[in-house]
Write a protein that holds these residues in place. Structure first.
Motif, PDB file in Angstrom:
ATOM      1  N   LEU A  93      28.514   4.551   9.019  1.00 50.23           N
ATOM      2  CA  LEU A  93      28.217   3.117   9.203  1.00 50.23           C
ATOM      3  C   LEU A  93      28.497   2.317   7.933  1.00 50.23           C
ATOM      4  N   GLU A  94      29.353   2.776   7.122  1.00 49.53           N
ATOM      5  CA  GLU A  94      29.841   2.326   5.815  1.00 49.53           C
ATOM      6  C   GLU A  94      29.320   3.255   4.747  1.00 49.53           C
ATOM      7  N   SER A  95      30.268   3.901   4.131  1.00 47.74           N
ATOM      8  CA  SER A  95      29.969   4.871   3.077  1.00 47.74           C
ATOM      9  C   SER A  95      30.519   4.356   1.755  1.00 47.74           C
ATOM     10  N   ALA A  96      30.443   5.196   0.746  1.00 50.21           N
ATOM     11  CA  ALA A  96      30.889   4.802  -0.593  1.00 50.21           C
ATOM     12  C   ALA A  96      32.320   4.281  -0.591  1.00 50.21           C
ATOM     13  N   THR A  97      33.184   4.872   0.198  1.00 49.69           N
ATOM     14  CA  THR A  97      34.613   4.527   0.097  1.00 49.69           C
ATOM     15  C   THR A  97      35.251   4.075   1.416  1.00 49.69           C
ATOM     16  N   ARG A  98      34.474   4.073   2.517  1.00 49.58           N
ATOM     17  CA  ARG A  98      35.105   3.734   3.791  1.00 49.58           C
ATOM     18  C   ARG A  98      34.136   3.030   4.736  1.00 49.58           C
ATOM     19  N   HIS A  99      34.686   2.300   5.700  1.00 50.55           N
ATOM     20  CA  HIS A  99      33.878   1.635   6.721  1.00 50.55           C
ATOM     21  C   HIS A  99      34.677   1.686   8.030  1.00 50.55           C
ATOM     22  N   PRO A 100      34.818   2.883   8.594  1.00 47.33           N
ATOM     23  CA  PRO A 100      35.746   3.046   9.718  1.00 47.33           C
ATOM     24  C   PRO A 100      35.332   2.314  11.000  1.00 47.33           C
ATOM     25  N   CYS A 101      34.027   2.117  11.247  1.00 46.36           N
ATOM     26  CA  CYS A 101      33.627   1.336  12.435  1.00 46.36           C
ATOM     27  C   CYS A 101      34.175  -0.089  12.320  1.00 46.36           C
ATOM     28  N   GLN A 102      34.178  -0.609  11.077  1.00 48.05           N
ATOM     29  CA  GLN A 102      34.734  -1.936  10.838  1.00 48.05           C
ATOM     30  C   GLN A 102      36.244  -1.917  11.074  1.00 48.05           C
ATOM     31  N   SER A 103      36.918  -0.924  10.530  1.00 47.39           N
ATOM     32  CA  SER A 103      38.383  -0.873  10.640  1.00 47.39           C
ATOM     33  C   SER A 103      38.828  -0.767  12.090  1.00 47.39           C
ATOM     34  N   LEU A 104      38.094   0.004  12.882  1.00 50.23           N
ATOM     35  CA  LEU A 104      38.437   0.127  14.300  1.00 50.23           C
ATOM     36  C   LEU A 104      38.262  -1.229  14.994  1.00 50.23           C
ATOM     37  N   ALA A 105      37.168  -1.932  14.677  1.00 45.69           N
ATOM     38  CA  ALA A 105      36.981  -3.288  15.235  1.00 45.69           C
ATOM     39  C   ALA A 105      38.095  -4.214  14.784  1.00 45.69           C
ATOM     40  N   ASP A 106      38.562  -4.048  13.550  1.00 44.53           N
ATOM     41  CA  ASP A 106      39.646  -4.879  13.023  1.00 44.53           C
ATOM     42  C   ASP A 106      40.931  -4.666  13.833  1.00 44.53           C
ATOM     43  N   LEU A 107      41.238  -3.412  14.117  1.00 41.69           N
ATOM     44  CA  LEU A 107      42.467  -3.141  14.885  1.00 41.69           C
ATOM     45  C   LEU A 107      42.347  -3.658  16.322  1.00 41.69           C
ATOM     46  N   ILE A 108      41.159  -3.491  16.918  1.00 37.68           N
ATOM     47  CA  ILE A 108      40.952  -4.053  18.265  1.00 37.68           C
ATOM     48  C   ILE A 108      41.214  -5.561  18.235  1.00 37.68           C
ATOM     49  N   THR A 109      40.717  -6.220  17.203  1.00 36.87           N
ATOM     50  CA  THR A 109      40.855  -7.676  17.085  1.00 36.87           C
ATOM     51  C   THR A 109      42.319  -8.076  16.916  1.00 36.87           C
ATOM     52  N   ILE A 110      43.036  -7.358  16.086  1.00 41.56           N
ATOM     53  CA  ILE A 110      44.456  -7.668  15.897  1.00 41.56           C
ATOM     54  C   ILE A 110      45.218  -7.457  17.204  1.00 41.56           C
ATOM     55  N   GLU A 111      44.905  -6.360  17.902  1.00 39.55           N
ATOM     56  CA  GLU A 111      45.570  -6.121  19.198  1.00 39.55           C
ATOM     57  C   GLU A 111      45.308  -7.276  20.168  1.00 39.55           C
ATOM     58  N   GLU A 112      44.085  -7.812  20.153  1.00 36.58           N
ATOM     59  CA  GLU A 112      43.739  -8.898  21.072  1.00 36.58           C
ATOM     60  C   GLU A 112      44.420 -10.217  20.713  1.00 36.58           C
ATOM     61  N   PHE A 113      44.585 -10.474  19.425  1.00 32.52           N
ATOM     62  CA  PHE A 113      45.057 -11.799  18.998  1.00 32.52           C
ATOM     63  C   PHE A 113      46.522 -11.831  18.572  1.00 32.52           C
ATOM     64  N   LYS A 114      47.191 -10.701  18.494  1.00 30.42           N
ATOM     65  CA  LYS A 114      48.554 -10.703  17.963  1.00 30.42           C
ATOM     66  C   LYS A 114      49.507 -11.397  18.945  1.00 30.42           C
ATOM     67  N   LYS A 115      50.464 -12.099  18.395  1.00 30.05           N
ATOM     68  CA  LYS A 115      51.412 -12.835  19.237  1.00 30.05           C
ATOM     69  C   LYS A 115      52.800 -12.190  19.229  1.00 30.05           C
ATOM     70  N   THR A 116      52.965 -11.196  18.362  1.00 35.15           N
ATOM     71  CA  THR A 116      54.231 -10.442  18.338  1.00 35.15           C
ATOM     72  C   THR A 116      53.877  -8.967  18.349  1.00 35.15           C
ATOM     73  N   ALA A 117      54.799  -8.161  18.751  1.00 32.71           N
ATOM     74  CA  ALA A 117      54.529  -6.726  18.863  1.00 32.71           C
ATOM     75  C   ALA A 117      54.171  -6.119  17.516  1.00 32.71           C
ATOM     76  N   ARG A 118      54.818  -6.628  16.454  1.00 33.38           N
ATOM     77  CA  ARG A 118      54.656  -6.012  15.139  1.00 33.38           C
ATOM     78  C   ARG A 118      54.293  -7.102  14.125  1.00 33.38           C
ATOM     79  N   PRO A 119      52.999  -7.535  14.150  1.00 35.07           N
ATOM     80  CA  PRO A 119      52.590  -8.659  13.294  1.00 35.07           C
ATOM     81  C   PRO A 119      52.620  -8.295  11.806  1.00 35.07           C
ATOM     82  N   LYS A 120      52.716  -9.334  10.992  1.00 37.58           N
ATOM     83  CA  LYS A 120      52.572  -9.131   9.543  1.00 37.58           C
ATOM     84  C   LYS A 120      51.100  -9.298   9.170  1.00 37.58           C
ATOM     85  N   VAL A 121      50.545  -8.281   8.570  1.00 33.68           N
ATOM     86  CA  VAL A 121      49.127  -8.254   8.194  1.00 33.68           C
ATOM     87  C   VAL A 121      49.038  -8.199   6.671  1.00 33.68           C
ATOM     88  N   VAL A 122      48.303  -9.172   6.100  1.00 32.84           N
ATOM     89  CA  VAL A 122      48.142  -9.213   4.642  1.00 32.84           C
ATOM     90  C   VAL A 122      46.676  -9.003   4.289  1.00 32.84           C
TER      91      VAL A 122
END
Lengths: 314, 314, 314
Positions: free
Chosen positions: A141-170
């Motif tokens: 649920l967030e450790s010293a070096t990682r927060h994978p539950c957050q990262s998975l939510a981030d990818l779900i969000t990008i998949e939902e909102f992306k307008k091109t197949a291969r978006p540029k993520v900064v």
């Protein structure tokens, strides 16, 4: 999937993202899976989204939830082996993890970086001790070096909102006056590296993330250059990895503003929250050009995808 | 009824009182209504009755409950708009309310008055920010100026114990050494003003409540005079509204004693609890002439009537 | 069985031990018994095993759980009668217990010894006030002088691991630098005295337990002598009963080591946890010669046997 401590526990990232999208569409479909199953949520640190979304996801799946603030509700835990325990830590993780594991079918743990000793933090001692001694699946649920539950939510969000197949993520560093862990930035980089998105990381010099996290990302020290044409601007502050735990810069010109967003391809601002308004990003961007609320809402489906996958594999 | 922040959100006070009495008589009848619904209980301040009775009521209705002590389990919240967030408050209510609203079908919030700035307190900033940003119904678990769950329980209690159709109800100030908010007294006055009870408020000079709360009540500065013939004596300490937040008097002669109760019509003592024995009211009165325990027990049915009405309206 | 405050509330110790073993074998069989029943768990002190195992057991039985850290989530409670409440305790136990009793079908309470005033501690004021005022069954989650949920789990564990019909059980004092309560040692002695085990207590001079707890146990001041032929070595530190609350010795030679265990009959080490490694007992003994983990796991079945028995008697 047995544990969910880092990306390395995940068989198939894309499949897990899709599981999150499926859980969101049909949130109470798997309640039989969690019936008479118990998850323990252990917090060594404060939490809002993680606390609420994980409990909610577990209950959506029909599970019971045991919640504990470690060191406040209970005792402080000793993590080192072989010591004479004559200090302020009354219990060893060896007992605590095994005992909690006897009450719980899954244990989820939040424990931030100490930011004093890089080797200790990057060894992920708390997570690894729980993995070793609990005898049940461990969720990070967030450790010293990682927060994978957050990262998975981030990818779900990008998949939902992306307008091109291969978006540029900064992924961009943001200014802050306190030393913060690298966990969210690390984890985001690690997960985006598993996609085919165009991926750029930008930060002042001295703020390079650990090489194993950066992976194939393009690193650019000029924020304006990096933001050009971005579809998603993922903001986060972190303290230095190379000068470990130090605040090397508070340069306000790294704050994300409307002007910065004008450099992007009608980009959307993302952040894991909490976010300090007008220090890291302006009110205007948050209120008009961001997806931080749906991103946080997706924490529920991220947690639910993880728990469902672990339960299904039992 | 969408929200339950103050009396002004209630369509029909008498009907809500009757709903409380019905829920008490048939406490598990509406469990289908809450199934797969989640309430978030947010505490900015301590709580005993409110915490337990609201969770209980929600579970009686079949709901799941997320519980959080704000600023302790999670981050401190910034309430002001437009500020540069470089202090000790890591998250803005704009994000927090919207995120919690994404996990919860109803949010219930407790946040006491600061007692420094009357305008700020009477603007009910916390409740109004949650109403504005959460996107789901908000229930007031005691705010800066009101405690409507308490007031509803108070009216249920009077309806249960009254011996005449139109009882005389006296709200009396009690001595205390600390400055306390006006919320309970305000709210009680507001709600009793919606009944046809005979209603008298008594307190030392300087302790007048806000005019919009006093309404049509008769204000008498002589406690003995006020208590004559009372059927219910509702005791409460509050700090001054006119000299905002100040303790102007600790006059022990305002404590409720057997002798004071002898002035009443075999009156019953009421108090929202906690109550400091032998400072505000004597042991004798609490142990022999009060309904404080059934009144506190009615908090469960008050909360249940509110939640049931909100759920039914979804 | 109405309450479960001490052994004296139990009709038949052996039957309760067997109920624990039955609940463990068939953990979800009695869920109908707890449906729409609520237990309140009140913590005046920290807790890990007790907190988690009691919530788990209640949920196994289908109950709802209200959890509260007293004095932190809620107000501090006054326990004395007749006082003028003008200090830091805002609520009297008389109200608090009765109010919580109105929301709960069972109340479970943890409140440690103060270790200042022996008479006050041994009067068990907190438990007795709750028994007197709550109006519902009270379960002791460790009180000033007893920890019966632990003792019941201890007997279940001995029954599971014993290799002879009448094992030799040795309760031994262990060194510690802080003054700890006598509750666990007291309670263990009281419960073992209800069995036909051979029972020996060993400790340095000045650490004799209260005579009513020692009962028929054989007291030996020489630890090595006491350990000879033991089947179970139950370790615990406690402060002095005769020199109340004092640390009279920190003698490290009382630590349990492999060499000490070699004196036993292949004995098994037991401890209620948390345990300070290498201060009270060595890593070797805990990792190779102990049953502390199954013993802690049995806390779930101990709690479940108690709650099931109380529910069945309602």
């Amino acid at each position: 999937m047995k544990h969910f401590i880092s990306l390395h526990d995940v068989d198939n990232v894309q499949e897990l993202v899709q599981e999150g999208i499926r859980q969101k569409a049909n949130r109470f479909a798997d309640q039989a899976l969690g019936k008479n199953k118990t998850i323990g949520l252990l917090f060594f640190n404060q939490s809002l989204r993680t606390r609420l979304s994980t409990q909610k996801a577990a209950e959506n799946l029909g599970m019971n939830v045991l919640m504990m603030n470690v060191g406040q509700d209970s005792w402080q835990l000793e993590m080192e082996d072989g010591v004479i325990m004559n200090g302020d830590k009354a219990e060893h993780v060896k007992e605590a993890a095994a005992v909690i594991g006897s009450y719980c079918d899954i244990i989820a743990v939040r424990a931030f970086a100490g930011l004093k000793d890089r080797d200790a933090d990057y060894k992920e001692i708390v997570m690894e001790k729980f993995r070793q001694y609990a005898g049940v699946p461990i969720v990070n649920l967030e450790s010293a070096t990682r927060h994978p539950c957050q990262s998975l939510a981030d990818l779900i969000t990008i998949e939902e909102f992306k307008k091109t197949a291969r978006p540029k993520v900064v992924l961009t560093w943001l200014p802050h006056f306190k030393p913060l862990p690298q966990a969210v930035a690390n984890s985001f980089a690690e997960w985006v590296n598993k996609t085919d998105y165009e991926f750029v990381i930008t930060h002042p010099e001295g703020y390079d993330l650990a090489p194993e996290m950066v992976g194939n990302a393009k690193v650019i020290y000029d924020q304006n250059e990096a933001l050009k044409g971005a579809d998603f601007v993922y903001g986060k502050n972190w303290s230095s990895y190379t000068h470990y735990g130090q605040v090397l810069s508070q340069d306000p010109s790294w704050m994300i503003t409307k002007e910065k967003m004008d450099l992007t391809n009608n980009g959307l601002f993302m952040h894991c929250l909490p976010v300090r308004r007008n220090l890291k990003v302006t009110d205007y961007v948050l209120d008009n050009q961001s997806v931080v609320i749906p991103q946080a809402a997706n924490r529920e489906w991220s947690a639910q995808a993880v728990l469902k996958t672990i339960l299904a594999g039992m």
